[in-house]
Motif scaffolding. Sequence first.
Motif, PDB file in Angstrom:
ATOM      1  N   UNK A   1    -120.251 -66.611 -15.141  1.00 25.73           N
ATOM      2  CA  UNK A   1    -120.175 -67.480 -16.314  1.00 25.73           C
ATOM      3  C   UNK A   1    -120.816 -68.781 -15.872  1.00 25.73           C
ATOM      4  N   UNK A   2    -122.118 -68.764 -15.866  1.00 31.71           N
ATOM      5  CA  UNK A   2    -122.834 -69.885 -15.253  1.00 31.71           C
ATOM      6  C   UNK A   2    -123.583 -70.716 -16.258  1.00 31.71           C
TER       7      UNK A   2
ATOM      8  N   UNK B   1    -130.055 -65.429  -3.795  1.00 29.16           N
ATOM      9  CA  UNK B   1    -129.731 -66.269  -4.952  1.00 29.16           C
ATOM     10  C   UNK B   1    -128.575 -65.658  -5.761  1.00 29.16           C
ATOM     11  N   UNK B   2    -128.490 -64.341  -5.791  1.00 27.56           N
ATOM     12  CA  UNK B   2    -127.343 -63.727  -6.473  1.00 27.56           C
ATOM     13  C   UNK B   2    -126.058 -64.153  -5.758  1.00 27.56           C
ATOM     14  N   UNK B   3    -126.089 -64.142  -4.414  1.00 21.31           N
ATOM     15  CA  UNK B   3    -124.891 -64.553  -3.663  1.00 21.31           C
ATOM     16  C   UNK B   3    -124.616 -66.046  -3.878  1.00 21.31           C
ATOM     17  N   UNK B   4    -125.691 -66.829  -3.984  1.00 22.86           N
ATOM     18  CA  UNK B   4    -125.524 -68.262  -4.263  1.00 22.86           C
ATOM     19  C   UNK B   4    -124.755 -68.467  -5.571  1.00 22.86           C
ATOM     20  N   UNK B   5    -125.200 -67.774  -6.606  1.00 18.12           N
ATOM     21  CA  UNK B   5    -124.589 -67.961  -7.922  1.00 18.12           C
ATOM     22  C   UNK B   5    -123.152 -67.437  -7.945  1.00 18.12           C
ATOM     23  N   UNK B   6    -122.974 -66.227  -7.437  1.00 18.51           N
ATOM     24  CA  UNK B   6    -121.685 -65.557  -7.607  1.00 18.51           C
ATOM     25  C   UNK B   6    -120.614 -66.125  -6.664  1.00 18.51           C
ATOM     26  N   UNK B   7    -121.009 -66.345  -5.401  1.00 19.46           N
ATOM     27  CA  UNK B   7    -119.979 -66.726  -4.423  1.00 19.46           C
ATOM     28  C   UNK B   7    -119.935 -68.209  -4.109  1.00 19.46           C
ATOM     29  N   UNK B   8    -121.078 -68.904  -4.270  1.00 21.86           N
ATOM     30  CA  UNK B   8    -121.110 -70.280  -3.764  1.00 21.86           C
ATOM     31  C   UNK B   8    -121.125 -71.348  -4.857  1.00 21.86           C
ATOM     32  N   UNK B   9    -121.731 -71.035  -6.011  1.00 22.99           N
ATOM     33  CA  UNK B   9    -121.850 -72.091  -7.027  1.00 22.99           C
ATOM     34  C   UNK B   9    -120.957 -71.920  -8.231  1.00 22.99           C
ATOM     35  N   UNK B  10    -120.881 -70.690  -8.715  1.00 18.82           N
ATOM     36  CA  UNK B  10    -120.159 -70.491  -9.974  1.00 18.82           C
ATOM     37  C   UNK B  10    -118.977 -69.561  -9.792  1.00 18.82           C
TER      38      UNK B  10
ATOM     39  N   UNK C   1    -114.969 -68.679  -9.313  1.00 16.06           N
ATOM     40  CA  UNK C   1    -113.773 -69.312  -9.868  1.00 16.06           C
ATOM     41  C   UNK C   1    -113.160 -70.320  -8.885  1.00 16.06           C
ATOM     42  N   UNK C   2    -113.465 -70.164  -7.596  1.00 18.24           N
ATOM     43  CA  UNK C   2    -112.910 -71.097  -6.599  1.00 18.24           C
ATOM     44  C   UNK C   2    -113.698 -72.405  -6.528  1.00 18.24           C
ATOM     45  N   UNK C   3    -114.745 -72.532  -7.348  1.00 17.73           N
ATOM     46  CA  UNK C   3    -115.546 -73.766  -7.331  1.00 17.73           C
ATOM     47  C   UNK C   3    -116.678 -73.688  -6.323  1.00 17.73           C
ATOM     48  N   UNK C   4    -117.374 -74.823  -6.180  1.00 18.63           N
ATOM     49  CA  UNK C   4    -118.560 -74.841  -5.307  1.00 18.63           C
ATOM     50  C   UNK C   4    -118.122 -74.763  -3.846  1.00 18.63           C
ATOM     51  N   UNK C   5    -118.741 -73.855  -3.108  1.00 19.54           N
ATOM     52  CA  UNK C   5    -118.365 -73.651  -1.709  1.00 19.54           C
ATOM     53  C   UNK C   5    -119.380 -74.331  -0.790  1.00 19.54           C
ATOM     54  N   UNK C   6    -118.923 -75.349  -0.066  1.00 20.86           N
ATOM     55  CA  UNK C   6    -119.839 -76.052   0.842  1.00 20.86           C
ATOM     56  C   UNK C   6    -119.230 -76.160   2.234  1.00 20.86           C
ATOM     57  N   UNK C   7    -120.059 -76.550   3.218  1.00 28.31           N
ATOM     58  CA  UNK C   7    -119.530 -76.807   4.565  1.00 28.31           C
ATOM     59  C   UNK C   7    -119.087 -78.276   4.646  1.00 28.31           C
ATOM     60  N   UNK C   8    -118.765 -78.732   5.866  1.00 27.78           N
ATOM     61  CA  UNK C   8    -118.216 -80.092   5.960  1.00 27.78           C
ATOM     62  C   UNK C   8    -119.274 -81.177   5.711  1.00 27.78           C
ATOM     63  N   UNK C   9    -120.547 -80.778   5.708  1.00 30.08           N
ATOM     64  CA  UNK C   9    -121.575 -81.774   5.345  1.00 30.08           C
ATOM     65  C   UNK C   9    -121.955 -81.672   3.878  1.00 30.08           C
ATOM     66  N   UNK C  10    -121.191 -80.863   3.145  1.00 30.43           N
ATOM     67  CA  UNK C  10    -121.433 -80.636   1.709  1.00 30.43           C
ATOM     68  C   UNK C  10    -122.712 -79.861   1.430  1.00 30.43           C
TER      69      UNK C  10
END
Length: 404
Positions: free
Chosen positions: A40-41, A310-319, A321-330
């Motif tokens: 749901x992006x 990019x599919x993994x970016x959209x599904x797991x990292x950006x959109x 349900x847990x929100x945007x997934x980043x490391x400690x440097x964002x």
Amino acid sequence: MTMLIEPKIRGFICTTAHPTGCAENVREQIEYAKQHAHVHGPKKVLIIGASTGYGLASRIAAAFGSHAATIGVFFEKGASAKRTASAGWYNTAAFEEAARNANIYAKSINGDAFSQEIKNQTIELIKNDWQGGVDLVIYSLASPRRTESKTGTVYNSTLKPIGQAYTNHTVNVMTGEVFDITLDPATEEDIHHTEKVMGGEDWFDWMQCLSEHGLLAQGVKTLAYSYIGPELTFPIYRDGTIGAAKKHLYKTVNQIDTLLHSINGKALISVNKALVTQASSAIPVVPLYISILYKVMKNKNLHEGCIEQIARLFVEKMFSPAGIQTDDQEFIRLDDWEMRDDIQSEVSKLWASVNTQNLETLTDIQGYRHEFQKLFGFDIAAVNYAQEVDPVVHIPSIPEEVFS
Ligand code: NAI
């Protein structure tokens, strides 16, 4: 007029492209996105650098994963009497046709994204066609030069180490010769020029333009791509001229965040995996690294291409349900699998022993060659290259008379 089209490879570029092959490449990516990029992006996505590599995959994932309307900006060439169109041209024609068949809005603008003219054209198109503004802007340009629109100054980007010369193995992908290459250090001017081309200045200009015209939606996100890589490529990548430009890009995140503060927008960097694209094949040393990396990652069933990333970016990292997934440097880390210790320790071992004689067995040079040709629509099993094709292909949203 129909003709037989064959690859004409000169160094790290191919001067021809095959329309049916490029269309097949796009079709495969669309199929993957339909299966794996559902989110749901975003609903209205502007992609700058949308015709090949990571930008094309981003456009496909947005359109066929979350049914987003897309506007793609790129710099490609249509066919003429003497030459085929460029791969990105054919890719876009195939993408737009598929999007229209699926009732998904897709329009494209071909020209120099650094120029004010192309920014203005894009703004006009968004004003006319999209109510409520853009909710995702992806900046995926990879360019060797930039003409600064305000001054007319031309900047050329370089791929050089900084501070001292760098010697390491590299490969001539087509002949399979592995040899040592020494790259002289960059001048201050080289560093400055590369920052001007591949840094964040133009990304900021785009966002400022869109913001000034009120074309950014509440909560808009903008994303630019970067690479870090392992220690063995640090001198030519992370610590070289291109790395300096990427550091400039990172600083731009804060500037854009400030610009977008009142509409709750956010700028992000996604650090992606090293992959065969037109841009990466131009970097010395990197194609040999990629050939080894592919071998190791394929053996462990962890290999991904642009669309899988990019599919993994959209599904797991950006959109997710847990929100945007980043490391400690964002940073969003799509290079997480590439940088795993088990992967990198095997890459290092192979790197120490690779030579011309063992290249075919120790590395996935064959996979590299295949992927490289595929970028231009060649070496694809489903395509009959013995059949003549018409090189003139129309991109539905681009008026024919302008580019013929
Ligand atoms: P690419 O060469 O496949 O795509 C470049 C895109 O930029 C194309 O759409 C091209 O038409 C467009 N373009 C170039 N100059 C332009 C101009 N003046 N005006 C308008 N459009 C222009 O490149 P790739 O590899 O997909 O790179 C995109 C981004 O991803 C870059 O920032 C790169 O550093 C980054 N990246 C690439 C990785 C790789 O291994 N290929 C790894 C991680 C990040």
